[in-house]
Design an enzyme around this catalytic site. Structure first.
Site, mmCIF file in Angstrom:
data_model
loop_
_atom_site.group_PDB
_atom_site.id
_atom_site.type_symbol
_atom_site.label_atom_id
_atom_site.label_comp_id
_atom_site.label_asym_id
_atom_site.label_seq_id
_atom_site.Cartn_x
_atom_site.Cartn_y
_atom_site.Cartn_z
ATOM 1 C CG HIS A 55 3.103 -10.935 -3.680
ATOM 2 N ND1 HIS A 55 1.879 -10.478 -4.084
ATOM 3 C CD2 HIS A 55 3.509 -11.809 -4.634
ATOM 4 C CE1 HIS A 55 1.545 -11.049 -5.224
ATOM 5 N NE2 HIS A 55 2.533 -11.857 -5.594
ATOM 6 C CB CYS A 100 -0.647 -6.613 -0.691
ATOM 7 S SG CYS A 100 -0.405 -7.165 -2.377
#
Length: 108
Positions: free
Chosen positions: A22, A34
């Protein structure tokens, strides 16, 4: 951090790519890094499936894991089109990496 790994064969064609992690650029739902990586990678995979009628091997999992492997038994003209879509994905991911290098890394 998002880690992108591009695997190429001896002819430098993309055989597969893997994305893990992430970005942690912002809180969930507001993380533009992201979201950008997801849009670019899933867009490429969906384009391969929808436009070329090619079904790559796809693995998904927790923590942002995505692996896409290109089938080996494609006609040459289809291989070229798949490669064009994947190379376009790489260019887009490299653009994200250039602007947000603290949150994404690409290895080839």
């Amino acid at each position: 951090m998002i880690k992108v790994t591009i695997k190429r064969n001896d002819q430098q064609a993309i055989d597969s790519f893997t994305i893990t992690g992430h970005a942690n650029f912002a809180k969930k739902g507001s993380d533009i890094v992201c979201a950008g990586v997801s849009a670019v990678s899933f867009g490429a995979v969906n384009s391969i499936i929808s436009l070329l009628s090619v079904t790559p091997q796809i693995e998904q999992g927790a923590d942002g894991f995505l692996r896409c492997t290109v089938p080996r038994d494609l006609e040459e003209s289809t291989k070229e089109k798949v490669q064009l879509l994947l190379e376009s994905m790489v260019v887009s991911l490299e653009t994200i990496e250039r602007d947000y290098g603290n949150y994404i890394t690409i290895s080839k």
